[in-house]
Design a protein around this motif. Structure first.
Motif, mmCIF file in Angstrom:
data_model
loop_
_atom_site.group_PDB
_atom_site.id
_atom_site.type_symbol
_atom_site.label_atom_id
_atom_site.label_comp_id
_atom_site.label_asym_id
_atom_site.label_seq_id
_atom_site.Cartn_x
_atom_site.Cartn_y
_atom_site.Cartn_z
ATOM 1 N N MET A 184 -93.078 -16.532 26.314
ATOM 2 C CA MET A 184 -93.361 -16.738 27.728
ATOM 3 C C MET A 184 -94.527 -15.845 28.142
ATOM 4 S SD MET A 184 -90.759 -16.423 30.990
ATOM 5 C CE MET A 184 -90.436 -14.683 30.796
ATOM 6 N N ASN A 185 -95.473 -16.424 28.832
ATOM 7 C CA ASN A 185 -96.612 -15.664 29.344
ATOM 8 C C ASN A 185 -96.161 -14.908 30.588
ATOM 9 O OD1 ASN A 185 -98.945 -14.677 30.489
ATOM 10 N ND2 ASN A 185 -100.166 -16.498 30.032
ATOM 11 N N THR A 186 -95.893 -13.594 30.443
ATOM 12 C CA THR A 186 -95.325 -12.819 31.542
ATOM 13 C C THR A 186 -96.312 -12.600 32.677
ATOM 14 O OG1 THR A 186 -95.937 -10.777 30.395
ATOM 15 C CG2 THR A 186 -93.729 -11.635 30.015
ATOM 16 N N LEU A 187 -97.600 -12.882 32.441
ATOM 17 C CA LEU A 187 -98.585 -12.702 33.496
ATOM 18 C C LEU A 187 -98.557 -13.856 34.494
ATOM 19 C CD1 LEU A 187 -101.644 -11.347 31.483
ATOM 20 C CD2 LEU A 187 -100.040 -10.046 32.901
ATOM 21 N N THR A 188 -98.255 -15.044 34.017
ATOM 22 C CA THR A 188 -98.289 -16.224 34.890
ATOM 23 C C THR A 188 -96.926 -16.852 35.107
ATOM 24 O OG1 THR A 188 -98.731 -17.678 33.008
ATOM 25 C CG2 THR A 188 -100.635 -16.765 34.170
ATOM 26 N N GLN A 189 -95.923 -16.474 34.303
ATOM 27 C CA GLN A 189 -94.612 -17.101 34.396
ATOM 28 C C GLN A 189 -93.516 -16.075 34.631
ATOM 29 O OE1 GLN A 189 -94.765 -19.265 30.607
ATOM 30 N NE2 GLN A 189 -94.803 -21.181 31.765
ATOM 31 N N THR A 190 -92.432 -16.538 35.176
ATOM 32 C CA THR A 190 -91.266 -15.693 35.410
ATOM 33 C C THR A 190 -90.033 -16.585 35.404
ATOM 34 O OG1 THR A 190 -90.341 -13.995 36.870
ATOM 35 C CG2 THR A 190 -91.325 -15.917 37.937
ATOM 36 N N ILE A 191 -88.863 -15.982 35.523
ATOM 37 C CA ILE A 191 -87.618 -16.746 35.582
ATOM 38 C C ILE A 191 -87.078 -16.641 37.001
ATOM 39 C CG2 ILE A 191 -85.255 -16.933 34.712
ATOM 40 C CD1 ILE A 191 -86.262 -15.691 32.105
ATOM 41 N N ALA A 192 -86.873 -17.788 37.629
ATOM 42 C CA ALA A 192 -86.389 -17.815 39.009
ATOM 43 C C ALA A 192 -85.621 -19.103 39.241
ATOM 44 C CB ALA A 192 -87.558 -17.698 39.994
ATOM 45 N N ILE A 193 -84.779 -19.090 40.268
ATOM 46 C CA ILE A 193 -83.940 -20.257 40.555
ATOM 47 C C ILE A 193 -83.849 -20.423 42.065
ATOM 48 C CG2 ILE A 193 -81.756 -18.982 40.599
ATOM 49 C CD1 ILE A 193 -80.474 -21.332 39.107
ATOM 50 N N SER A 194 -83.777 -21.652 42.538
ATOM 51 C CA SER A 194 -83.678 -21.907 43.978
ATOM 52 C C SER A 194 -82.215 -21.951 44.413
ATOM 53 C CB SER A 194 -84.360 -23.230 44.334
ATOM 54 O OG SER A 194 -83.613 -24.326 43.828
ATOM 55 N N LYS A 195 -81.996 -21.765 45.724
ATOM 56 C CA LYS A 195 -80.643 -21.852 46.269
ATOM 57 C C LYS A 195 -80.059 -23.235 46.060
ATOM 58 C CE LYS A 195 -81.111 -18.421 50.005
ATOM 59 N NZ LYS A 195 -81.072 -18.240 51.480
ATOM 60 N N GLU A 196 -80.901 -24.254 46.153
ATOM 61 C CA GLU A 196 -80.429 -25.626 46.003
ATOM 62 C C GLU A 196 -79.922 -25.890 44.594
ATOM 63 O OE1 GLU A 196 -83.519 -27.357 49.375
ATOM 64 O OE2 GLU A 196 -84.064 -27.359 47.268
ATOM 65 N N THR A 197 -80.600 -25.303 43.593
ATOM 66 C CA THR A 197 -80.132 -25.456 42.208
ATOM 67 C C THR A 197 -78.818 -24.731 42.008
ATOM 68 O OG1 THR A 197 -82.414 -25.626 41.415
ATOM 69 C CG2 THR A 197 -80.733 -25.075 39.784
ATOM 70 N N VAL A 198 -78.704 -23.525 42.568
ATOM 71 C CA VAL A 198 -77.459 -22.758 42.456
ATOM 72 C C VAL A 198 -76.305 -23.524 43.095
ATOM 73 C CG1 VAL A 198 -76.272 -20.629 43.119
ATOM 74 C CG2 VAL A 198 -78.658 -20.535 42.390
ATOM 75 N N ALA A 199 -76.564 -24.142 44.246
ATOM 76 C CA ALA A 199 -75.507 -24.842 44.982
ATOM 77 C C ALA A 199 -74.881 -25.980 44.177
ATOM 78 C CB ALA A 199 -76.061 -25.376 46.302
#
Length: 297
Positions: A1-16
């Motif tokens: 994973m290119n840590t400069l341009t990418q990260t790990i994140a999730i939206s509230k809608e996906t969690v729901a």
């Protein structure tokens, strides 16, 4: 994973949309000194525990209650210390200040602040804050619910968060909610330490450009983005209207709104007083008419 341009994140809608996690362990309510001593012996033997606190919510600005509950969890058992009954005893204080016993929590400095309302010189040691720890795994989110969803694809329910944690009896739902948070912190830490979470394989890798700067760099879904855009537009329209009013020399209508609100409150208070039953009114007998005298004629 290119840590400069990418990260790990999730939206509230996906969690729901995820299934709700079920707490699999045992729960022990600690509300006597004897129970506290027993619990601390077991927790000390564990050496690594999950940690969280709960405070009765306040719905009045500027008022905050003392911490009511402290959750300390092993892998299969969570102890709920009722601090509103016990306070922070000397044995519990030694446990919290022991650097050799690792406690895993989230946003622990907020917990320290509320605990110091009970013991102002408390010096917690041995704590690991997951908000900082997850950065090593390129996770952008900082809420326990989102971090847990990213790692385990399950949702921690928050429907008990604003309940009364000082109630004389804690419901089963309250106890399970409280236990899950401390247990989840420990489970996440164990998973990260074991190497069983692989950031490069996460299905929640996103480009950093997808994060919303005006929402603390969180990933938001289309529905949340629409609500946020609408709120931002309304705020901008209000700001422009206020600027135009100021440029035209028109006084702000904020004082007028405050006066209107106070007038409405006063009117409602008068109505409430007028609705009092007749028995609540003055019981004085009617005044007897004054007898006329010759001087009155």
């Amino acid at each position: 994973m290119n840590t400069l341009t990418q990260t790990i994140a999730i939206s509230k809608e996906t969690v729901a949309e995820m299934p709700v996690v079920e707490y699999p362990g045992e729960i022990t309510l600690v509300d006597t000194p004897e129970m506290a001593r027993m619990a601390l012996r077991e927790l000390t033997r564990a050496r690594v525990v999950g940690f969280d606190t709960e405070t009765r919510p306040s719905f009045h600005r500027g008022h905050m209650h003392n911490v009511a509950l402290m959750q300390l969890s092993t892998d299969d058992r969570c102890f709920l210390f009722r601090l509103n009954i016990l306070g922070i005893s000397e044995p519990l204080r030694r446990f919290l200040e022991d650097p050799e016993i690792i406690k895993i929590g989230l946003s622990v400095h907020d917990d320290f602040s509320v605990m110091r309302r009970l013991v102002d010189d408390l010096d917690p040691q041995g704590f690991i804050d997951l908000q900082e720890y997850v950065k090593f795994f390129h996770i952008n989110d900082i809420s326990l619910q989102k971090i847990y969803a990213i790692v385990f694809k399950e949702k921690i329910s928050k429907n008990q968060r604003l309940t009364n944690w000082e109630a004389s009896v804690l419901t089963e739902q309250q106890q399970r909610y409280a236990a899950i948070d401390a247990w989840a912190c420990l489970r996440l830490y164990r998973t990260f330490r074991s190497g069983n979470f692989h950031p490069d394989e996460s299905p929640f890798i996103v480009d950093r450009s997808q994060l919303c700067p005006s929402m603390n760099n969180q990933l938001i879904g289309p529905e949340e983005a629409a609500r946020h855009a609408e709120a931002m537009q309304a705020a901008e329209q209000k700001r422009v209207a206020e600027a135009e009013r100021k440029a035209a020399g028109i006084p702000s209508d904020k004082p007028a709104r405050k006066r209107a609100a106070r007038s409405k409150e006063a009117k409602e208070a008068r109505k409430a007083r007028s609705r009092k039953p007749a028995s609540a009114k003055s019981s004085k007998s009617p005044r007897t008419p004054k007898r006329s005298s010759s001087s009155d004629k």
